[in-house]
Write an enzyme that holds these catalytic residues in place. Structure first.
Site, PDB file in Angstrom:
ATOM      1  CE1 TYR A 187      -3.886   2.229   1.613  1.00  0.00           C
ATOM      2  CE2 TYR A 187      -2.040   3.172   2.837  1.00  0.00           C
ATOM      3  CZ  TYR A 187      -3.362   3.226   2.427  1.00  0.00           C
ATOM      4  OH  TYR A 187      -4.158   4.270   2.828  1.00  0.00           O
ATOM      5  CE  LYS A 213      -2.922   5.660  -0.280  1.00  0.00           C
ATOM      6  NZ  LYS A 213      -4.075   6.316  -0.901  1.00  0.00           N
ATOM      7  NE  ARG A 272       0.319   3.586  13.743  1.00  0.00           N
ATOM      8  CZ  ARG A 272       1.403   2.955  14.187  1.00  0.00           C
ATOM      9  NH1 ARG A 272       2.259   3.575  14.983  1.00  0.00           N
ATOM     10  NH2 ARG A 272       1.658   1.714  13.832  1.00  0.00           N
TER      11      ARG A 272
HETATM   12  N1  LIG Z   1      -8.728   6.682   6.561  1.00  0.00           N
HETATM   13  C1  LIG Z   1      -7.426   6.614   6.788  1.00  0.00           C
HETATM   14  O1  LIG Z   1      -6.983   6.162   7.838  1.00  0.00           O
HETATM   15  C2  LIG Z   1      -6.457   7.148   5.740  1.00  0.00           C
HETATM   16  C3  LIG Z   1      -5.168   7.555   6.138  1.00  0.00           C
HETATM   17  C4  LIG Z   1      -4.291   8.033   5.161  1.00  0.00           C
HETATM   18  C5  LIG Z   1      -4.682   8.060   3.837  1.00  0.00           C
HETATM   19  N2  LIG Z   1      -5.934   7.642   3.497  1.00  0.00           N
HETATM   20  C6  LIG Z   1      -6.310   7.644   2.091  1.00  0.00           C
HETATM   21  O2  LIG Z   1      -7.358   8.575   1.907  1.00  0.00           O
HETATM   22  C7  LIG Z   1      -8.225   8.104   0.890  1.00  0.00           C
HETATM   23  C8  LIG Z   1      -9.651   8.110   1.412  1.00  0.00           C
HETATM   24  O3  LIG Z   1      -9.719   7.316   2.580  1.00  0.00           O
HETATM   25  P1  LIG Z   1     -11.105   7.034   3.314  1.00  0.00           P
HETATM   26  O4  LIG Z   1     -10.774   6.642   4.706  1.00  0.00           O
HETATM   27  O5  LIG Z   1     -12.055   8.129   3.051  1.00  0.00           O
HETATM   28  O6  LIG Z   1     -11.534   5.702   2.539  1.00  0.00           O
HETATM   29  P2  LIG Z   1     -13.005   5.159   2.273  1.00  0.00           P
HETATM   30  O7  LIG Z   1     -12.854   3.689   2.027  1.00  0.00           O
HETATM   31  O8  LIG Z   1     -13.961   5.597   3.309  1.00  0.00           O
HETATM   32  O9  LIG Z   1     -13.367   5.875   0.899  1.00  0.00           O
HETATM   33  C9  LIG Z   1     -12.842   5.461  -0.322  1.00  0.00           C
HETATM   34  C10 LIG Z   1     -13.962   5.406  -1.333  1.00  0.00           C
HETATM   35  O10 LIG Z   1     -13.413   4.891  -2.546  1.00  0.00           O
HETATM   36  C11 LIG Z   1     -14.390   4.094  -3.150  1.00  0.00           C
HETATM   37  N3  LIG Z   1     -13.780   3.114  -4.061  1.00  0.00           N
HETATM   38  C12 LIG Z   1     -12.933   2.102  -3.751  1.00  0.00           C
HETATM   39  N4  LIG Z   1     -12.642   1.395  -4.847  1.00  0.00           N
HETATM   40  C13 LIG Z   1     -13.320   1.968  -5.874  1.00  0.00           C
HETATM   41  C14 LIG Z   1     -13.428   1.692  -7.256  1.00  0.00           C
HETATM   42  N5  LIG Z   1     -12.761   0.669  -7.817  1.00  0.00           N
HETATM   43  N6  LIG Z   1     -14.210   2.478  -8.014  1.00  0.00           N
HETATM   44  C15 LIG Z   1     -14.899   3.526  -7.483  1.00  0.00           C
HETATM   45  N7  LIG Z   1     -14.833   3.851  -6.156  1.00  0.00           N
HETATM   46  C16 LIG Z   1     -14.050   3.069  -5.371  1.00  0.00           C
HETATM   47  C17 LIG Z   1     -15.083   3.382  -1.990  1.00  0.00           C
HETATM   48  O11 LIG Z   1     -16.389   2.928  -2.380  1.00  0.00           O
HETATM   49  C18 LIG Z   1     -15.110   4.469  -0.923  1.00  0.00           C
HETATM   50  O12 LIG Z   1     -16.346   5.155  -0.911  1.00  0.00           O
HETATM   51  C19 LIG Z   1      -7.719   6.727   0.484  1.00  0.00           C
HETATM   52  O13 LIG Z   1      -6.943   6.832  -0.671  1.00  0.00           O
HETATM   53  C20 LIG Z   1      -6.854   6.314   1.625  1.00  0.00           C
HETATM   54  O14 LIG Z   1      -5.810   5.444   1.217  1.00  0.00           O
HETATM   55  C21 LIG Z   1      -6.835   7.217   4.415  1.00  0.00           C
END
Ligand SMILES: NC(=O)c1ccc[n+]([C@@H]2O[C@H](COP(=O)([O-])OP(=O)(O)OC[C@H]3O[C@@H](n4cnc5c(N)ncnc54)[C@H](O)[C@@H]3O)[C@@H](O)[C@H]2O)c1
Length: 309
Positions: free
Chosen positions: A142, A146, A209
């Site tokens: 992952y 990224k 964290r």
């Molecule tokens: N939440 C965390 O802890 C965190 C920390 C650092 C970075 N991030 C990054 O931030 C971003 C958002 O995180 P989040 O927590 O809101 O995640 P989340 O899972 O709540 O939201 C991601 C959305 O992407 C959609 N998705 C996934 N695969 C898809 C596809 N193939 N086609 C269309 N839609 C698709 C999902 O349906 C979901 O609604 C991500 O890239 C994640 O890696 C999150």
């Protein structure tokens, strides 16, 4: 100005939708069909809704039309699951993003703002708080994906002038985070505590964290839209660390009762401490996380109480 949020029905996307609407932007949300949306979208809200699959080029072609700013929030993997199947991680996230970049180039997109991961791109930190200049040696697929996407954003900026901003987000928490998901310790712990269920901690709870309230992450995302400076990569966190044991103690204080906790064997990909240095975002973006952990926890609790079992 029209903004597209890829993955906008998710946790951070739901917060950003609110932020963009409040600032008067037009919002288009792209997400998978028939998913349980984190936030309830009202009919009279000025949001265009596009359903599709990020890995399908044709779906992206439609979604991207007339959008000047793209927030890329889609991730098909989590740190843990990415190591189970790195091929899937690369095929869906990296190749999908390369298709997006190609489309952005031909559609004259101005800027792509990418949700990267402050928790995984650095790997095991040599020192905390971690600056953006710290070495990047991820210990999960992952994080590698990224980081690679960050490099391609830089390449497309260099080759074709598409502006970009990378936010290396720490551990966000708040409303609309799924309380039963495999990620998001604060919300999962708080929800279990609220329901009188056992909280499971991997390791002895000393893992530290950087927990940042999602509303503050939204502020940083909004500030990266007009930002025109040279810097492109920013750590976004609270800037201080808390151990999982401290989180439990905060939850007990808020709920005014002891909670049930079990400790199980630690996971190999969990680094001992990860705290981000956020000085660059403060200085360049003029951003400062305003919400204290306790305030964020209270907001989260009020929202969790509204959920049905
Ligand atoms: N939440 C965390 O802890 C965190 C920390 C650092 C970075 N991030 C990054 O931030 C971003 C958002 O995180 P989040 O927590 O809101 O995640 P989340 O899972 O709540 O939201 C991601 C959305 O992407 C959609 N998705 C996934 N695969 C898809 C596809 N193939 N086609 C269309 N839609 C698709 C999902 O349906 C979901 O609604 C991500 O890239 C994640 O890696 C999150």
């Amino acid at each position: 100005m029209k903004c597209l949020i890829l993955g906008g029905a998710g946790f951070l996307g739901s917060h950003l939708t609110d932020g963009l609407l409040a600032e008067g932007y037009s919002v288009r949300v792209f997400d998978r069909p028939n998913i349980a949306k984190h936030r309830h979208f009202e009919k009279d809200e000025k949001i265009e809704w596009f359903e599709g699959d990020f890995t399908n080029r044709n779906d992206l072609v439609e979604a991207i039309k007339d959008c000047e700013i793209i927030f890329h929030f889609i991730s098909t993997t989590l740190p843990k699951s990415s190591n189970d199947n790195p091929v899937y991680d690369v095929e869906t996230n990296l190749i999908g993003t390369l298709r997006l970049l190609e489309l952005a180039r031909t559609n004259k997109v101005k800027k792509i703002i990418y949700a990267s991961s402050g928790g995984t791109v650095y790997g095991v930190p040599n020192e905390v708080p971690i600056k953006e200049s710290h070495t990047t040696e991820p210990i999960c697929s992952y994080g590698i994906t990224k980081l690679t996407i960050e490099k391609y954003l830089k390449l497309y900026h260099y080759l074709y002038g598409i502006d970009f901003c990378v936010l290396r987000i720490a551990n966000p928490f708040g409303e609309w985070q799924r309380p039963t998901a495999a990620q998001g310790a604060v919300t999962v712990f708080l929800n279990n505590a609220l329901k009188g269920k056992m909280i499971t901690i991997w390791g002895d709870g000393s893992v530290v964290r950087d927990f940042v309230y999602a509303g503050d992450v939204t502020e940083a995302l909004l500030k990266s839209i007009p930002y025109e400076g040279e810097e492109k990569v920013f750590n976004i966190g609270a800037g201080y660390g808390m151990s999982l044991k401290e989180i439990i103690s905060e939850i007990e204080t808020l709920l005014e009762k002891p909670v049930k906790v079990e400790f199980v064997e630690s996971r190999s990909f969990d680094v001992k401490s990860n705290v981000l240095d956020i000085e660059k975002a403060k200085n360049e973006l003029g951003w400062n996380p305003k919400t204290t952990f306790r305030e964020g926890l209270k907001k989260n609790l009020s929202w969790l109480k509204t959920l049905e079992d």
